[in-house]
Design a protein around this motif. Structure first.
Motif, mmCIF file in Angstrom:
data_model
loop_
_atom_site.group_PDB
_atom_site.id
_atom_site.type_symbol
_atom_site.label_atom_id
_atom_site.label_comp_id
_atom_site.label_asym_id
_atom_site.label_seq_id
_atom_site.Cartn_x
_atom_site.Cartn_y
_atom_site.Cartn_z
ATOM 1 N N LYS A 127 13.944 -0.189 -85.665
ATOM 2 C CA LYS A 127 13.618 -1.300 -86.558
ATOM 3 C C LYS A 127 13.523 -2.628 -85.813
ATOM 4 O O LYS A 127 12.591 -3.417 -86.045
ATOM 5 N N GLY A 128 14.456 -2.882 -84.904
ATOM 6 C CA GLY A 128 14.431 -4.133 -84.146
ATOM 7 C C GLY A 128 13.142 -4.326 -83.366
ATOM 8 O O GLY A 128 12.503 -5.379 -83.478
ATOM 9 N N PRO A 129 12.713 -3.333 -82.569
ATOM 10 C CA PRO A 129 11.443 -3.483 -81.848
ATOM 11 C C PRO A 129 10.246 -3.708 -82.768
ATOM 12 O O PRO A 129 9.353 -4.498 -82.439
ATOM 13 N N CYS A 130 10.232 -3.025 -83.908
ATOM 14 C CA CYS A 130 9.108 -3.212 -84.839
ATOM 15 C C CYS A 130 9.094 -4.624 -85.407
ATOM 16 O O CYS A 130 8.038 -5.277 -85.470
ATOM 17 N N LEU A 131 10.251 -5.117 -85.819
ATOM 18 C CA LEU A 131 10.337 -6.463 -86.380
ATOM 19 C C LEU A 131 9.946 -7.516 -85.344
ATOM 20 O O LEU A 131 9.228 -8.469 -85.651
ATOM 21 N N LEU A 132 10.412 -7.333 -84.110
ATOM 22 C CA LEU A 132 10.111 -8.317 -83.073
ATOM 23 C C LEU A 132 8.626 -8.307 -82.731
ATOM 24 O O LEU A 132 8.003 -9.362 -82.559
ATOM 25 N N THR A 133 8.040 -7.130 -82.649
ATOM 26 C CA THR A 133 6.610 -7.028 -82.362
ATOM 27 C C THR A 133 5.786 -7.718 -83.442
ATOM 28 O O THR A 133 4.850 -8.475 -83.146
ATOM 29 N N LEU B 36 7.472 12.431 -90.222
ATOM 30 C CA LEU B 36 6.866 11.484 -89.295
ATOM 31 C C LEU B 36 5.347 11.597 -89.290
ATOM 32 O O LEU B 36 4.637 10.588 -89.246
ATOM 33 N N ARG B 37 4.843 12.802 -89.334
ATOM 34 C CA ARG B 37 3.391 12.993 -89.309
ATOM 35 C C ARG B 37 2.734 12.424 -90.564
ATOM 36 O O ARG B 37 1.595 11.945 -90.517
ATOM 37 N N LYS B 38 3.429 12.470 -91.683
ATOM 38 C CA LYS B 38 2.860 11.983 -92.940
ATOM 39 C C LYS B 38 2.891 10.460 -93.044
ATOM 40 O O LYS B 38 2.109 9.872 -93.800
ATOM 41 N N ALA B 39 3.784 9.816 -92.321
ATOM 42 C CA ALA B 39 3.924 8.354 -92.409
ATOM 43 C C ALA B 39 2.697 7.684 -91.797
ATOM 44 O O ALA B 39 2.358 7.930 -90.638
ATOM 45 N N LYS B 40 2.026 6.842 -92.569
ATOM 46 C CA LYS B 40 0.793 6.188 -92.120
ATOM 47 C C LYS B 40 0.970 4.714 -91.791
ATOM 48 O O LYS B 40 0.046 4.073 -91.288
ATOM 49 N N ASN B 41 2.142 4.156 -92.090
ATOM 50 C CA ASN B 41 2.377 2.742 -91.819
ATOM 51 C C ASN B 41 3.867 2.519 -91.567
ATOM 52 O O ASN B 41 4.687 3.445 -91.730
ATOM 53 N N ILE B 42 4.214 1.300 -91.170
ATOM 54 C CA ILE B 42 5.607 0.993 -90.851
ATOM 55 C C ILE B 42 6.484 1.100 -92.092
ATOM 56 O O ILE B 42 7.629 1.548 -92.011
ATOM 57 N N ALA B 43 5.943 0.723 -93.243
ATOM 58 C CA ALA B 43 6.722 0.837 -94.479
ATOM 59 C C ALA B 43 7.111 2.290 -94.733
ATOM 60 O O ALA B 43 8.228 2.583 -95.183
ATOM 61 N N LEU C 221 11.010 7.836 -84.273
ATOM 62 C CA LEU C 221 10.492 6.801 -85.168
ATOM 63 C C LEU C 221 9.730 5.741 -84.368
ATOM 64 O O LEU C 221 8.649 5.293 -84.766
ATOM 65 N N LEU C 222 10.296 5.339 -83.231
ATOM 66 C CA LEU C 222 9.658 4.325 -82.392
ATOM 67 C C LEU C 222 8.314 4.824 -81.857
ATOM 68 O O LEU C 222 7.334 4.071 -81.825
ATOM 69 N N HIS C 223 8.260 6.085 -81.458
ATOM 70 C CA HIS C 223 7.006 6.646 -80.957
ATOM 71 C C HIS C 223 5.921 6.615 -82.032
ATOM 72 O O HIS C 223 4.766 6.249 -81.757
ATOM 73 N N ARG C 224 6.297 7.002 -83.246
ATOM 74 C CA ARG C 224 5.309 6.994 -84.334
ATOM 75 C C ARG C 224 4.896 5.567 -84.681
ATOM 76 O O ARG C 224 3.711 5.296 -84.965
ATOM 77 N N ALA C 225 5.845 4.638 -84.642
ATOM 78 C CA ALA C 225 5.519 3.231 -84.888
ATOM 79 C C ALA C 225 4.540 2.712 -83.846
ATOM 80 O O ALA C 225 3.627 1.935 -84.160
ATOM 81 N N THR C 226 4.699 3.150 -82.605
ATOM 82 C CA THR C 226 3.785 2.751 -81.538
ATOM 83 C C THR C 226 2.366 3.202 -81.848
ATOM 84 O O THR C 226 1.399 2.443 -81.677
ATOM 85 N N GLU C 227 2.215 4.437 -82.312
ATOM 86 C CA GLU C 227 0.894 4.945 -82.683
ATOM 87 C C GLU C 227 0.276 4.120 -83.807
ATOM 88 O O GLU C 227 -0.924 3.824 -83.795
ATOM 89 N N PHE D 60 0.999 0.927 -84.638
ATOM 90 C CA PHE D 60 0.621 -0.401 -84.128
ATOM 91 C C PHE D 60 -0.642 -0.327 -83.268
ATOM 92 O O PHE D 60 -1.507 -1.207 -83.342
ATOM 93 N N ALA D 61 -0.743 0.710 -82.442
ATOM 94 C CA ALA D 61 -1.889 0.839 -81.540
ATOM 95 C C ALA D 61 -3.199 0.962 -82.303
ATOM 96 O O ALA D 61 -4.257 0.540 -81.815
ATOM 97 N N ALA D 62 -3.147 1.543 -83.506
ATOM 98 C CA ALA D 62 -4.352 1.720 -84.330
ATOM 99 C C ALA D 62 -4.583 0.553 -85.281
ATOM 100 O O ALA D 62 -5.609 0.509 -85.970
ATOM 101 N N ASP D 63 -3.666 -0.395 -85.319
ATOM 102 C CA ASP D 63 -3.732 -1.528 -86.243
ATOM 103 C C ASP D 63 -4.832 -2.491 -85.788
ATOM 104 O O ASP D 63 -4.852 -2.935 -84.634
ATOM 105 N N CYS D 64 -5.722 -2.848 -86.677
ATOM 106 C CA CYS D 64 -6.847 -3.723 -86.320
ATOM 107 C C CYS D 64 -6.382 -5.089 -85.835
ATOM 108 O O CYS D 64 -7.091 -5.752 -85.067
ATOM 109 N N ARG D 65 -5.221 -5.537 -86.259
ATOM 110 C CA ARG D 65 -4.714 -6.830 -85.803
ATOM 111 C C ARG D 65 -4.491 -6.827 -84.297
ATOM 112 O O ARG D 65 -4.636 -7.870 -83.633
#
Length: 250
Positions: free
Chosen positions: A109-115, A149-156, A185-191, A193-198
């Motif tokens: 959670k910390g790395p996601c919030l900081l990013t 994890l595979r079903k999760a499509k966003n950070i929420a 969780l962090l690995h999936r969050a990385t994927e 973020f990497a696909a996020d248009c922002r």
């Protein structure tokens, strides 16, 4: 042209080796540590315009992370952030709820919030590095957790998994502990973020990197990889990524 980096958990071990390498490469570093006194001594040790930032990811909420991000922005001034290394981590072997809460806060959670909080500060062609782990590999996790994890499509969606009780995650089919679960969780969050248009529209690379079994206070003395070698594994290729705009301009 000056380059700027933020490194979490850099008062010792792998994080300190990463920060030292970056300073050697001409970066100025914001040293983010759990205790401000450690951040201050680390920034003084690194020198070269580095700045201390205190942030305890084990207890930090969105407001605390945003406060730290605001301090980074003030340090940057009109400059942009070229590199964020989410290195801070902890390791708990037990399967208790406290261990799970600590692990998910610091390792996920910390790395996601900081990013997210630093998004406006990133330069074009910046890099975000999540320090992952082989223990977060899906093949080592319970089938139930793999599916979630595979079903999760966003950070929420990941946050919903992270807030589940450890007893709800089918732990009898996995031996990696809360550490491995939180790194997955962090690995999936990385994927995500990497696909996020922002990030994509500004050519910001988001990657998870496993340095291997490194000889730190967490890895132990028997680990075969030195902190300097581990830092090299994490930074390999990414320093050149953030230097690319400067090279193009010349």
């Amino acid at each position: 042209m000056l380059r700027y980096a933020v490194v979490t958990g850099c008062n010792r071990g792998l994080g300190l080796a990463i920060a030292q390498r970056l300073v050697q490469e001409g970066f100025r570093v914001a040293a983010v540590c759990r205790r401000f006194k450690d951040s201050k001594s680390t920034a003084q040790f690194l020198g070269c315009g580095c700045v201390p930032i205190g942030l305890d990811l084990a207890t930090a909420d969105g407001a605390a992370v945003k406060t730290a991000a605001t301090q980074v922005l003030a340090w940057l001034g009109h400059s942009k952030l070229n590199l964020l290394v989410n290195n801070a981590g902890n390791s708990h072997g037990g399967w208790g709820e406290w261990e799970w809460a600590e692990s998910r806060s610091v390792n996920y959670k910390g790395p996601c919030l900081l990013t997210e909080s630093l998004l406006s500060a990133f330069a074009t062609n910046a890099s975000v590095l999540m320090v992952g782990s082989g223990l977060g590999d899906l093949s080592l996790l319970s089938p139930k957790y793999q599916g979630l994890l595979r079903k999760a499509k966003n950070i929420a969606g990941l946050d919903q998994i992270a807030t589940r009780s450890i007893r709800q995650l089918d732990v009898e089919h996995s031996w990696v502990g809360p550490y491995g679960f939180s790194k997955a969780l962090l690995h999936r969050a990385t994927e995500i973020f990497a696909a996020d248009c922002r990030f994509k529209h500004r050519s910001i690379l988001v990657n998870a990197v496993c340095p291997g079994w490194v000889s730190t206070s967490m890895g132990g003395d028997e680990a075969p990889i030195s902190v300097e070698e581990g830092a090299g594994h994490i930074l390999a290729g990414h320093i050149q990524q953030v230097l690319q705009p400067q090279q193009t301009a010349t």
